[in-house]
Design a protein around this motif. Sequence first.
Motif, short mmCIF file in Angstrom:
data_model
loop_
_atom_site.label_atom_id
_atom_site.label_comp_id
_atom_site.label_asym_id
_atom_site.label_seq_id
_atom_site.Cartn_x
_atom_site.Cartn_y
_atom_site.Cartn_z
N THR A 33 17.82 -0.86 3.23
CA THR A 33 17.25 -0.96 1.89
C THR A 33 15.87 -1.60 2.00
OG1 THR A 33 18.19 -3.12 1.40
CG2 THR A 33 19.51 -1.20 0.84
N PHE A 34 14.98 -1.22 1.09
CA PHE A 34 13.59 -1.66 1.14
C PHE A 34 13.20 -1.96 -0.29
CE2 PHE A 34 10.11 -2.63 3.47
CZ PHE A 34 9.26 -1.65 3.97
N ASN A 35 12.86 -3.22 -0.57
CA ASN A 35 12.77 -3.66 -1.97
C ASN A 35 11.57 -4.56 -2.22
OD1 ASN A 35 15.58 -2.70 -2.70
ND2 ASN A 35 16.08 -4.22 -1.14
N TRP A 36 11.20 -4.62 -3.50
CA TRP A 36 10.28 -5.63 -3.99
C TRP A 36 11.04 -6.57 -4.91
CZ3 TRP A 36 5.59 -6.44 -2.12
CH2 TRP A 36 4.90 -5.38 -1.50
N TYR A 37 10.91 -7.85 -4.67
CA TYR A 37 11.45 -8.90 -5.53
C TYR A 37 10.28 -9.72 -6.05
CZ TYR A 37 16.31 -8.33 -3.94
OH TYR A 37 17.57 -7.85 -3.69
N ARG A 38 10.55 -10.49 -7.08
CA ARG A 38 9.55 -11.45 -7.56
C ARG A 38 10.24 -12.72 -8.02
NH1 ARG A 38 7.41 -8.40 -13.09
NH2 ARG A 38 9.30 -8.74 -14.35
N GLN A 39 9.47 -13.79 -7.98
CA GLN A 39 9.99 -15.08 -8.44
C GLN A 39 8.89 -15.80 -9.20
OE1 GLN A 39 11.69 -17.61 -5.42
NE2 GLN A 39 12.91 -18.68 -6.94
N ALA A 40 9.15 -16.03 -10.47
CA ALA A 40 8.23 -16.78 -11.32
C ALA A 40 8.61 -18.26 -11.28
CB ALA A 40 8.29 -16.26 -12.75
N PRO A 41 7.68 -19.14 -11.57
CA PRO A 41 7.98 -20.58 -11.54
C PRO A 41 9.17 -20.93 -12.43
CG PRO A 41 5.63 -20.23 -11.74
CD PRO A 41 6.27 -18.89 -11.89
N PHE A 51 14.27 0.86 -2.81
CA PHE A 51 14.91 2.05 -2.29
C PHE A 51 16.30 1.67 -1.80
CE2 PHE A 51 11.43 4.99 -2.31
CZ PHE A 51 10.30 4.22 -2.17
N THR A 52 17.31 2.41 -2.26
CA THR A 52 18.66 2.17 -1.78
C THR A 52 18.83 2.80 -0.40
OG1 THR A 52 19.57 4.21 -2.68
CG2 THR A 52 19.44 2.33 -4.17
N SER A 53 19.98 2.55 0.20
CA SER A 53 20.24 3.12 1.51
C SER A 53 20.29 4.64 1.46
CB SER A 53 21.56 2.57 2.07
OG SER A 53 22.62 2.86 1.17
N GLY A 54 20.60 5.20 0.31
CA GLY A 54 20.63 6.65 0.16
C GLY A 54 19.29 7.24 -0.22
N GLY A 55 18.27 6.39 -0.33
CA GLY A 55 16.93 6.89 -0.64
C GLY A 55 16.63 6.96 -2.13
N ILE A 69 7.25 2.52 -7.28
CA ILE A 69 7.45 2.20 -5.87
C ILE A 69 7.30 3.48 -5.05
CG2 ILE A 69 9.96 2.52 -5.93
CD1 ILE A 69 10.22 0.14 -4.03
N SER A 70 6.71 3.35 -3.88
CA SER A 70 6.56 4.50 -3.00
C SER A 70 6.53 3.99 -1.57
CB SER A 70 5.29 5.28 -3.32
OG SER A 70 4.14 4.47 -3.12
N ARG A 71 6.58 4.93 -0.63
CA ARG A 71 6.51 4.52 0.77
C ARG A 71 5.83 5.61 1.59
NH1 ARG A 71 13.04 4.62 1.89
NH2 ARG A 71 13.27 6.88 1.96
N ASP A 72 5.21 5.16 2.66
CA ASP A 72 4.57 6.05 3.62
C ASP A 72 5.36 5.90 4.92
OD1 ASP A 72 2.95 7.17 5.63
OD2 ASP A 72 1.12 6.74 4.51
N ASN A 73 6.22 6.84 5.20
CA ASN A 73 7.12 6.69 6.35
C ASN A 73 6.38 6.55 7.68
OD1 ASN A 73 9.23 6.78 4.56
ND2 ASN A 73 9.79 8.89 5.01
N THR A 77 5.25 1.66 5.68
CA THR A 77 4.68 0.83 4.62
C THR A 77 5.24 1.23 3.27
OG1 THR A 77 2.64 0.51 5.88
CG2 THR A 77 2.52 0.09 3.52
N MET A 78 5.54 0.23 2.47
CA MET A 78 6.03 0.43 1.10
C MET A 78 4.97 -0.10 0.14
SD MET A 78 9.54 -1.08 -0.58
CE MET A 78 9.11 -2.77 -0.22
N TYR A 79 4.87 0.54 -1.00
CA TYR A 79 3.87 0.16 -1.99
C TYR A 79 4.53 -0.11 -3.34
CZ TYR A 79 0.88 2.42 1.46
OH TYR A 79 0.26 2.78 2.63
N LEU A 80 3.85 -0.90 -4.14
CA LEU A 80 4.26 -1.10 -5.52
C LEU A 80 3.00 -0.99 -6.37
CD1 LEU A 80 6.68 -1.73 -7.39
CD2 LEU A 80 5.94 -4.13 -7.33
#
Length: 119
Positions: A33-41, A51-55, A69-73, A77-80
């Motif tokens: 899995t390939f993800n973006w998370y965020r954390q605010a104060p 992206f889940t394991s199934g894409g 979200i996208s990726r360049d295999n 690299t993954m983008y947001l």
Amino acid sequence: QVQLVESGGGLVQAGGSLRLSCAASVGIFNINTFNWYRQAPGKQRELVAGFTSGGNVNYADSVKGRFTISRDNPKSTMYLQMNALKPEDTAVYYCHASTWRGAYEYDYWGQGTQVTVSS
């Protein structure tokens, strides 16, 4: 071991756009899995998009229609792409990847990149 390096954060006015990048040290096909998370104060870290394991792709309700979200295999690299940014999007954004080794799933995190949206 997977290293993740984020870039692209910064300061932007409300309504503006930013694009985050996350470069992985292994091929994307080694990543589960390939993800973006965020954390605010003062808040818990939350999943933004991934992206889940199934894409398949998941988005948090708060960013649907604004973030992509996208990726360049070949580049691992993954983008947001973040459009129509709001002050409440202000947070440290983290790239996350998981991989399987045998029966175990391992989690890896980038160092984080600050996104600040001014009103």
